[in-house]
Write a protein that holds these residues in place. Structure first.
Motif, PDB file in Angstrom:
ATOM      1  N   HIS A  21       0.798  -1.219   0.000  1.00  9.96           N
ATOM      2  CA  HIS A  21       0.000   0.000   0.000  1.00  9.96           C
ATOM      3  C   HIS A  21       0.833   1.273   0.000  1.00  9.96           C
ATOM      4  CE1 HIS A  21      -3.335  -2.672   0.746  1.00  9.96           C
ATOM      5  NE2 HIS A  21      -2.700  -3.154   1.800  1.00  9.96           N
ATOM      6  N   ASN A  22       2.146   1.121   0.181  1.00  9.02           N
ATOM      7  CA  ASN A  22       3.041   2.277   0.231  1.00  9.02           C
ATOM      8  C   ASN A  22       2.475   3.380   1.133  1.00  9.02           C
ATOM      9  OD1 ASN A  22       5.388   3.628  -0.308  1.00  9.02           O
ATOM     10  ND2 ASN A  22       4.623   4.568  -2.179  1.00  9.02           N
ATOM     11  N   GLN A  23       2.083   2.960   2.331  1.00  6.48           N
ATOM     12  CA  GLN A  23       1.464   3.917   3.246  1.00  6.48           C
ATOM     13  C   GLN A  23       2.059   3.793   4.639  1.00  6.48           C
ATOM     14  OE1 GLN A  23      -2.640   2.752   3.244  1.00  6.48           O
ATOM     15  NE2 GLN A  23      -2.334   1.162   4.758  1.00  6.48           N
ATOM     16  N   ASP A  24       1.654   4.702   5.484  1.00  6.58           N
ATOM     17  CA  ASP A  24       2.072   4.642   6.880  1.00  6.58           C
ATOM     18  C   ASP A  24       1.547   3.362   7.509  1.00  6.58           C
ATOM     19  OD1 ASP A  24       3.356   7.070   6.716  1.00  6.58           O
ATOM     20  OD2 ASP A  24       1.591   8.194   7.364  1.00  6.58           O
ATOM     21  N   TYR A  25       2.244   2.919   8.549  1.00  5.74           N
ATOM     22  CA  TYR A  25       1.863   1.698   9.227  1.00  5.74           C
ATOM     23  C   TYR A  25       0.666   1.959  10.123  1.00  5.74           C
ATOM     24  CZ  TYR A  25       6.711   1.107   7.927  1.00  5.74           C
ATOM     25  OH  TYR A  25       7.887   1.082   7.240  1.00  5.74           O
ATOM     26  N   GLN A  26      -0.257   1.013  10.142  1.00  3.21           N
ATOM     27  CA  GLN A  26      -1.433   1.151  10.983  1.00  3.21           C
ATOM     28  C   GLN A  26      -1.613  -0.104  11.823  1.00  3.21           C
ATOM     29  OE1 GLN A  26      -4.782   2.021   8.514  1.00  3.21           O
ATOM     30  NE2 GLN A  26      -3.746   3.687   7.483  1.00  3.21           N
ATOM     31  N   ASP A  27      -1.810   0.091  13.091  1.00  2.00           N
ATOM     32  CA  ASP A  27      -2.171  -1.009  13.992  1.00  2.00           C
ATOM     33  C   ASP A  27      -1.171  -2.147  14.039  1.00  2.00           C
ATOM     34  OD1 ASP A  27      -4.544   0.354  14.585  1.00  2.00           O
ATOM     35  OD2 ASP A  27      -5.557  -0.547  12.868  1.00  2.00           O
ATOM     36  N   VAL A  28       0.099  -1.869  13.854  1.00  2.00           N
ATOM     37  CA  VAL A  28       1.091  -2.941  13.950  1.00  2.00           C
ATOM     38  C   VAL A  28       2.186  -2.638  14.960  1.00  2.00           C
ATOM     39  CG1 VAL A  28       0.712  -3.824  11.616  1.00  2.00           C
ATOM     40  CG2 VAL A  28       2.420  -2.054  11.991  1.00  2.00           C
ATOM     41  N   GLU A  29       2.145  -1.485  15.602  1.00  2.00           N
ATOM     42  CA  GLU A  29       3.145  -1.137  16.602  1.00  2.00           C
ATOM     43  C   GLU A  29       2.515  -1.222  17.992  1.00  2.00           C
ATOM     44  OE1 GLU A  29       4.906   2.617  15.696  1.00  2.00           O
ATOM     45  OE2 GLU A  29       5.884   1.850  13.898  1.00  2.00           O
ATOM     46  N   PHE A  30       3.315  -1.636  18.974  1.00  2.59           N
ATOM     47  CA  PHE A  30       2.818  -1.817  20.322  1.00  2.59           C
ATOM     48  C   PHE A  30       3.494  -0.849  21.285  1.00  2.59           C
ATOM     49  CE2 PHE A  30       2.926  -6.100  18.374  1.00  2.59           C
ATOM     50  CZ  PHE A  30       1.559  -6.258  18.217  1.00  2.59           C
ATOM     51  N   ALA A  31       2.801  -0.555  22.361  1.00  2.00           N
ATOM     52  CA  ALA A  31       3.412   0.208  23.451  1.00  2.00           C
ATOM     53  C   ALA A  31       4.477  -0.675  24.094  1.00  2.00           C
ATOM     54  CB  ALA A  31       2.349   0.598  24.469  1.00  2.00           C
ATOM     55  N   PRO A  32       5.497  -0.086  24.674  1.00  2.00           N
ATOM     56  CA  PRO A  32       6.538  -0.890  25.316  1.00  2.00           C
ATOM     57  C   PRO A  32       5.957  -1.802  26.401  1.00  2.00           C
ATOM     58  CG  PRO A  32       7.207   1.405  25.183  1.00  2.00           C
ATOM     59  CD  PRO A  32       5.767   1.349  24.760  1.00  2.00           C
ATOM     60  N   ALA A  33       6.435  -3.025  26.453  1.00  2.00           N
ATOM     61  CA  ALA A  33       5.987  -3.990  27.459  1.00  2.00           C
ATOM     62  C   ALA A  33       7.205  -4.639  28.103  1.00  2.00           C
ATOM     63  CB  ALA A  33       5.117  -5.056  26.817  1.00  2.00           C
ATOM     64  N   ASN A  34       7.123  -4.882  29.389  1.00  2.00           N
ATOM     65  CA  ASN A  34       8.194  -5.567  30.108  1.00  2.00           C
ATOM     66  C   ASN A  34       7.790  -7.025  30.258  1.00  2.00           C
ATOM     67  OD1 ASN A  34      10.002  -6.622  31.958  1.00  2.00           O
ATOM     68  ND2 ASN A  34      10.208  -4.686  33.054  1.00  2.00           N
ATOM     69  N   PHE A  35       8.218  -7.855  29.325  1.00  2.00           N
ATOM     70  CA  PHE A  35       7.822  -9.258  29.322  1.00  2.00           C
ATOM     71  C   PHE A  35       8.440 -10.039  30.469  1.00  2.00           C
ATOM     72  CE2 PHE A  35       6.982  -7.984  24.933  1.00  2.00           C
ATOM     73  CZ  PHE A  35       5.654  -8.379  24.844  1.00  2.00           C
ATOM     74  N   ALA A  36       9.517  -9.545  31.052  1.00  2.00           N
ATOM     75  CA  ALA A  36      10.081 -10.189  32.243  1.00  2.00           C
ATOM     76  C   ALA A  36       9.086 -10.082  33.397  1.00  2.00           C
ATOM     77  CB  ALA A  36      11.426  -9.569  32.614  1.00  2.00           C
ATOM     78  N   LEU A  37       8.421  -8.936  33.520  1.00  2.00           N
ATOM     79  CA  LEU A  37       7.399  -8.780  34.552  1.00  2.00           C
ATOM     80  C   LEU A  37       6.167  -9.632  34.265  1.00  2.00           C
ATOM     81  CD1 LEU A  37       7.515  -4.948  35.371  1.00  2.00           C
ATOM     82  CD2 LEU A  37       8.382  -6.860  36.737  1.00  2.00           C
ATOM     83  N   VAL A  38       5.824  -9.783  33.005  1.00  2.00           N
ATOM     84  CA  VAL A  38       4.719 -10.661  32.638  1.00  2.00           C
ATOM     85  C   VAL A  38       5.041 -12.092  33.063  1.00  2.00           C
ATOM     86  CG1 VAL A  38       3.403 -11.635  30.709  1.00  2.00           C
ATOM     87  CG2 VAL A  38       3.977  -9.201  30.723  1.00  2.00           C
ATOM     88  N   ALA A  39       6.254 -12.540  32.800  1.00  2.00           N
ATOM     89  CA  ALA A  39       6.670 -13.887  33.210  1.00  2.00           C
ATOM     90  C   ALA A  39       6.578 -14.041  34.716  1.00  2.00           C
ATOM     91  CB  ALA A  39       8.100 -14.163  32.729  1.00  2.00           C
ATOM     92  N   GLU A  40       7.046 -13.037  35.451  1.00  2.00           N
ATOM     93  CA  GLU A  40       6.980 -13.084  36.919  1.00  2.00           C
ATOM     94  C   GLU A  40       5.523 -13.177  37.378  1.00  2.00           C
ATOM     95  OE1 GLU A  40       9.519 -13.152  39.140  1.00  2.00           O
ATOM     96  OE2 GLU A  40      11.200 -12.768  37.786  1.00  2.00           O
ATOM     97  N   GLY A  41       4.635 -12.467  36.709  1.00  2.00           N
ATOM     98  CA  GLY A  41       3.218 -12.513  37.046  1.00  2.00           C
ATOM     99  C   GLY A  41       2.609 -13.881  36.836  1.00  2.00           C
ATOM    100  N   TRP A  42       3.175 -14.659  35.934  1.00  2.00           N
ATOM    101  CA  TRP A  42       2.709 -16.023  35.670  1.00  2.00           C
ATOM    102  C   TRP A  42       3.456 -17.049  36.515  1.00  2.00           C
ATOM    103  CZ3 TRP A  42       2.714 -15.563  29.648  1.00  2.00           C
ATOM    104  CH2 TRP A  42       1.565 -14.879  29.243  1.00  2.00           C
ATOM    105  N   GLY A  43       4.290 -16.558  37.449  1.00  2.00           N
ATOM    106  CA  GLY A  43       5.006 -17.462  38.339  1.00  2.00           C
ATOM    107  C   GLY A  43       6.297 -18.017  37.771  1.00  2.00           C
TER     108      GLY A  43
END
Length: 65
Positions: A21-43
């Motif tokens: 589409h030779n256009q700006d990106y839409q809906d493919v970028e994410f806010a920063p996430a700390n996946f180490a904390l996510v892992a800790e939350g899952w034990g």
């Protein structure tokens, strides 16, 4: 052991949008996430690596866990 490589986006979708589409990106970028904390939350043990030089030590610690 699970290694999450976070590029902050759906990289393939981003490339397809640009190529098709030779256009700006839409809906493919994410806010920063700390996946180490996510892992800790899952034990699980979470180890965050912010720079390539930290990877070897992080993997040593992960395998020792």
């Amino acid at each position: 052991l699970v290694v999450v490589v976070n590029n902050g986006a759906f990289g393939l979708n981003r490339l397809e949008e640009y190529l098709d589409h030779n256009q700006d990106y839409q809906d493919v970028e994410f806010a920063p996430a700390n996946f180490a904390l996510v892992a800790e939350g899952w034990g699980c043990k979470g180890i965050r690596v912010d720079h390539p030089g930290q990877l070897s030590d992080a993997l040593d610690r992960a395998f020792a866990t």
